[in-house]
Write an enzyme that holds these catalytic residues in place. Structure first.
Site, short mmCIF file in Angstrom:
data_model
loop_
_atom_site.label_atom_id
_atom_site.label_comp_id
_atom_site.label_asym_id
_atom_site.label_seq_id
_atom_site.Cartn_x
_atom_site.Cartn_y
_atom_site.Cartn_z
N ASP A 59 0.83 -1.24 -0.03
CA ASP A 59 0.13 0.04 0.06
C ASP A 59 0.90 1.12 0.03
OD1 ASP A 59 -1.86 1.83 0.26
OD2 ASP A 59 -2.98 0.79 1.79
N SER A 117 -1.65 -24.77 0.89
CA SER A 117 -0.21 -24.40 1.24
C SER A 117 0.75 -24.53 0.09
CB SER A 117 0.03 -25.35 2.19
OG SER A 117 -0.44 -26.71 1.81
#
Length: 432
Positions: A59, A117
């Site tokens: 961000d 996973s």
């Protein structure tokens, strides 16, 4: 496998004033698979671990929830970088913004992964369990490993964006995201890895709520829906009874795709992958010496597989078994589940995305590795003897990219002719 969420409820959390609230807050982020460090609550953070920038693009303004990777730029990013791809400002040569000149007509694509996973790239460092390599130095990154749930999404085959700088994971990195950025630098930072240890088709709808994509304000995305093992893998003694059925797989996957249709911008793509033929694990690994037995050359992967099953903590009784009949049955069920996924993709249409199905052809990937001079066992994680290794992630990414280039080029879009100009003007575009 760490699949059903991480619980923090304990006497410690209840014993001190204020600590219970902190535990509940942290547990919420862990189980929602969102960044713990996310001030503006837009699901993108600024720190690496705890579902931060190893998992999603960084961000570039964590105080403004309208600024994040993957959005369509506000005001063409005339003054500030609202989509976090590092491209903003006015081009003095044209009087237009750099976003208009360099990105407006490019095929912007984000990459989103809904997976288990294997997609998150689970890896326990082999050095931690090899007597000859034990030292204080090999544990210096242990906190990072734990905070990332023993996953390495920044090195994975779908969202990997860097080559390893750590001495506890080895091999090169390639990924769908990395290739898309080479194809169009406007895609920089637009990735989300929502891989969850232990994820099954039943849980993907819940996991998908961790995804950030607004159909009205964001760019189209390529979503990888990839569950390669957990719907047939479990540690239960009656392992077959706990496998997903083809009917369940159809229902679960269709429900997930319908949810995605409400969240993705028009022009998006969803790639559903089939399941692996996990018999390769026993074929490649059973008679090899496990790192735990390297000192005396006395513990094979077969011994480890048997021990994990005995303790009822095996990630996959069906494939990590000396029972050939069970291994064959597990692969037959996996093939039937793949067929169910393919039927869902081929028999349904969606408003905002086009679905595709591709096989998870691990045997072909292994053959390609061997043709390059490698050995098949190198494609399997050395400690658990189950997950794809760094080399496997690298080779799978190359295999999938080649398939997209040759068979489904519409998914990856055209090459941006402005890539060199973007690099000249903005360098690494703010990095990661």
């Amino acid at each position: 496998m760490m699949g059903k969420g991480v619980g923090l409820k304990s006497d410690i959390c209840d014993s001190l004033p204020g600590l219970k609230g902190l535990c509940e807050w942290l547990e919420g982020h862990i189980n929602n698979h969102t960044a713990v460090s996310d001030i503006d609550k837009d699901k993108f953070g600024i720190t690496e671990t705890l579902r931060g920038t190893h998992w999603r693009g960084k961000d570039c303004d964590d105080f403004d929830k309208t600024v994040y990777p993957g959005r369509r730029p506000k005001n063409n990013d005339e003054e500030t970088d609202s989509d976090c791809n590092g491209i903003y400002g006015i081009n003095p040569a044209t009087g237009k913004t750099f976003e208009e000149d360099y990105c407006a007509n490019s095929d912007h694509r984000g990459v989103l992964l809904l997976s288990d996973s294997a997609g998150a790239h689970f890896h326990i460092p082999g050095e931690w369990m090899t007597a000859s390599k034990l030292s204080v130095d090999v544990f210096k990154h242990v906190l990072m490993v734990v905070e990332d749930e023993f996953d390495w999404p920044e090195l994975s085959g779908t969202t990997g964006y860097m080559n390893t700088t750590w001495d506890i994971v080895h091999g090169l990195t390639d990924s769908l995201y990395y290739q898309l950025v080479q194809r169009n630098r406007c895609n920089h930072r637009d990735f989300q890895n929502i891989g969850v240890n232990g994820a099954r088709a039943e849980k993907i709808n819940t996991i998908a709520h961790s995804m950030s994509r607004d159909p009205n304000t964001d760019h189209p995305a390529i979503v990888m829906y990839s569950l390669i093992g957990n719907d047939v893998c479990n540690g239960h003694p009656d392992t077959i009874a706990h496998m997903t059925t083809p009917e369940q797989m159809k229902a679960y996957s269709l429900s997930s795709l319908k949810y995605l249709d409400t969240r993705l911008p028009k022009g998006s793509f969803v790639i559903v992958t089939g399941m692996a033929d996990g018999r390769v694990l026993y074929e490649l690994m059973a008679n090899r010496i496990h790192p735990l037995g390297q000192y005396n050359q006395d513990i094979t992967y077969k011994h480890v597989y048997d021990l994990l099953s005995c303790l009822q903590v095996s990630p996959c009784n069906g494939w990590m078994s000396s029972n050939e009949t069970l291994r064959n049955y597990t692969s037959e069920r996996a093939a039937n589940l793949s067929k169910a996924l393919q039927e869902v993709v081929q028999s349904n249409k969606f408003m905002n995305f086009k679905p595709y199905y591709i096989d998870y052809d691990i045997r072909t990937v292994i053959k390609e590795w061997e043709d390059m001079g490698g050995e098949g066992w190198q494609m399997v994680e050395p400690i658990d003897g189950f997950h794809p290794s760094q080399d496997a992630n690298y080779m799978t990414a190359k295999h999938v990219w080649k398939q997209l280039e040759t068979t489904y080029p519409e998914i990856i879009g055209k090459v941006n002719p402005n890539n060199d100009a973007i690099y000249k003007q903005f360098g690494d575009q703010g990095g990661y």
